[in-house]
Scaffold this active site. Structure first.
Site: not given
Ligand code: TNX
Length: 671
Positions: A313
């Protein structure tokens, strides 16, 4: 007598001859039943034979206390010679110095009327055998016993993990310990520790002490505590894979060391949740120098051969805003932010490997430059898992195993790492699918209710990752999950017991029994819906009904099954259904003083009233009275979440009502 396992699962292991048969979870690869049983009483003794491994001695030493907790029988902690022991544990060798995914985890368990024997090639296999043995100790008509049998067992997947985020909310050491106990009980072998994110940096660094001083709110693990947890996990056959998330999800680092960031700041620990702009600056050598020193320090602290550097992300906004970084991209011929992230990852992965570790990261790291042998953690979907395997990378599945999304155990259970897209893979590609990891993100959990969110659903995922691909009977899974859930409490987990104090708090001195009844008709809203309902911050108290309500209501599921059976003609269900409905109808009156007395309970008034009205309509339907006026509008309202809670008995009651008389058209229903 030999029985096929799938058939066993279908029979819930529940109806073997006259002796009660234990609810194993995960189901072993093979069981053959013998005759008779081994009695478990206060004469129980354990002996470890030929195991050159301190883990077996330690596990044997814990065994009497565990049996006492499970059975209530006082059992002394006394050594015994093999000939005199109730349980003999044999392992051929100690196994790997640092446990790896290649560890042989197999074991055999033989139980006869006089003695039980666990034989395993390694200590880790023997540890799994001990857990199976404990699951087999159940009370019968004449006390506790283990049925005579032979179990031969080994895992389907080598990587069976649980990721716990301790950044969004810090979890104290004892919460981690008891979750490791639970993991070992269901034969999980990887604890993935998500130690840094925007909301906090959770490990003591001696090289960069401002990380814990300025980026943790004082809530972090000392290096001694980390070593303790690593040893605690190893003692239970569990690897610890640390994660330091970068280049995104890294605001907390910048509160301590703003010079790592792409923008000048100033930075503060993030208090909200989501995807944020702050990001490490790939254009500065000092960032890689810092990471080299930091990763070197952490690589020595965490012995596992894998090191997780996140990678998820990255929104690229701070990169796009920086003239310096734009110039850097141009100079290097990096066209997109993805290219820039791949450059950053390549540098970081080289550092990780220079410190003797292999790389693991979220699936965004999948790139032609990713070093061979790096593990891809597929979280965005099964397609990327198949993609990674085709491109030659080992891969684990997390998509479909997100515990924080509050889906039912059956949903996770049906999510096979080799199902879906992966079913089309060739044999070589399939062998790269190492297993899976459940993820417990921590935006909406605290040390108080973490267990309640993780367990018992985690046990169903553990079975998916351990047992054969043909073990898919959902009814059997739910029956055995209930037993597993009870046993996990004996181990010290609090997923069941913590509801007591949490509901007592909401009841504010009034009796909380009716709250429990109400709660059985409810589940928290699913997915990310809670974040849509209000702007959560790390400081928001997680002390409401929604926080005390398990992700899945066993009572509602049973009620729904009973209604289906009743409507199919099984009259034996009628009184049970009526009793349940009466409880739900009456909780509203009982809770009125609680709503008035407690600010935590006040928000429950509307949902409690609707549960009551719904149950009353169900009772009318049982008495064959026609559909109540305004029913359609009522259902529309009752369907909507209130206080972030869903009424999960709505569908079965609707079925009852509709079976009693087709609803009149909506227009005719207006009051
Ligand atoms: C996405 S899964 C994220 C997390 C959040 C999560 C909540 C991932 C690698 N990154 O930073 O906590 O969604 O479900």
């Amino acid at each position: 007598m030999m029985r096929a396992l799938a058939a066993l699962a279908a029979a819930s292991l529940g109806a073997h001859a006259a002796t009660p048969v234990p609810d194993l979870m995960p189901l072993p690869a093979s069981i053959s039943w013998g005759d008779g049983k081994l009695v478990i009483d206060s004469t129980f003794r354990v002996a470890a034979a030929g195991c050159q491994d301190a883990r077996i001695a330690a596990a044997a030493a814990r065994l009497p206390a565990r049996l006492t907790r499970q059975t209530g029988i006082p059992i002394p902690r006394a050594a015994a010679a093999a000939a005199a022991a109730t349980l003999v544990i044999e392992c051929k060798g100690p196994g790997e110095k640092v446990q790896s995914p290649l560890e042989d985890e197999s074991y055999r368990l033989d139980v006869a009327a006089q003695q039980a024997r666990i034989a395993a090639p390694t200590a880790v296999g023997a540890l799994h055998g001990i857990e199976t043995f404990l699951q087999l100790v159940i009370p019968g008509q004449d006390g506790f016993a283990v049925p005579a049998l032979r179990i031969e067992d080994k895992p389907r997947f080598a990587w069976r993990g649980l990721m716990i985020d301790v950044s969004r909310h810090f979890l104290p050491v004892e919460v981690i310990e008891r979750n490791l106990d639970g993991m070992a009980a269901v034969k999980l072998n990887v604890f993935h520790w998500h130690l840094s994110d925007d909301q906090g940096f959770r490990v003591e660094s001696r090289r960069f002490p401002k990380l814990q001083q300025l980026a943790s709110d004082g809530l972090y693990y000392t290096q001694d505590q980390v070593r303790h947890i690593v040893a605690y996990a190893r003692d239970r056959g569990i690897r610890v894979v640390p994660e330091f998330d970068m280049p995104g999800h890294s605001t907390a680092w910048f509160a301590a060391y703003p010079e790592l960031a792409s923008a000048p700041g100033p930075y503060r620990i993030e208090r909200g949740f989501g995807v944020f702009d702050p990001c490490m600056d790939p254009s500065r050598e000092r960032v890689f120098q810092f990471l080299d020193a930091f990763i070197g320090e952490m690589a020595a602290l965490f012995p596992d051969e894998y090191f997780h550097t996140g990678g998820d992300e990255v929104n690229g906004k701070d990169w796009d805003r920086s003239p310096r970084i734009r110039q850097f991209k141009r100079a290097r011929g990096l066209k997109t932010d993805e290219d820039l992230q791949a450059y950053f990852s390549k540098r970081v992965h080289a550092i990780v490997m220079a410190h003797g570790k292999k790389v693991i990261g979220w699936d965004e790291i999948l790139d032609p430059k990713l070093p061979k042998g790096s593990v891809v953690q597929a979280w965005r979907g099964p397609r990327i898992l198949a993609d990674a395997a085709r491109r030659g990378y080992p891969v684990i599945l997390s998509a479909g195993y997100y515990l924080d999304l509050l889906q039912p155990a059956a949903f996770h259970y049906g999510n096979d790492p080799l199902g879906g897209e992966a079913a089309a893979l060739g044999a070589g590609e399939r062998s790269r699918v190492l297993g899976g990891e459940a993820c417990q993100w921590a935006e909406l959990i605290s040390g108080e209710n973490a267990d309640l969110r993780i367990w018992p659903r985690m046990a169903a995922i553990a079975e998916r990752l351990w047992s054969g691909s043909d073990v898919t009977d959902v009814g059997s899974m739910y029956r055995r999950l209930e037993s597993a859930s009870v046993r996990l409490e004996y181990l010290g987990l609090t997923h069941r017991s913590v509801q007591g104090p949490m509901l007592d708090r909401i009841a504010a001195g009034q009796p909380a029994g009716a709250l429990r009844t109400l709660g059985a008709a409810l589940e928290p809203v699913k997915g990310y819906a809670r974040h849509a309902a209000r702007a959560y911050k790390s400081s928001t108290p997680l002390n409401r009904m929604v926080d005390a309500t398990p992700p899945e209501s066993g009572a509602a599921r049973e009620f729904s099954g009973a209604v289906d059976a009743l409507l199919a003609g099984d009259q034996a269900q009628r009184e049970g259904v009526r009793t349940r409905l009466a409880g739900w109808r009456d909780q509203y009156e009982a809770l009125k003083p609680v709503f008035a007395a407690s600010s935590l309970a006040a928000e429950l008034e509307p949902v409690s009233r609707d549960v009551s009205a719904l149950a009353a309509a169900g009772i009318e339907a049982l008495d064959a009275r026609p559909t109540p006026p305004g029913w359609v509008e009522f259902l529309e309202r009752a369907k909507k979440p209130r206080a972030e809670l869903l009424i999960v008995i709505l569908d079965p009651v609707r079925k009852l009502v509709e079976a009693a008389g087709a609803p009149p058209p909506a227009a005719a229903n207006k009051p």
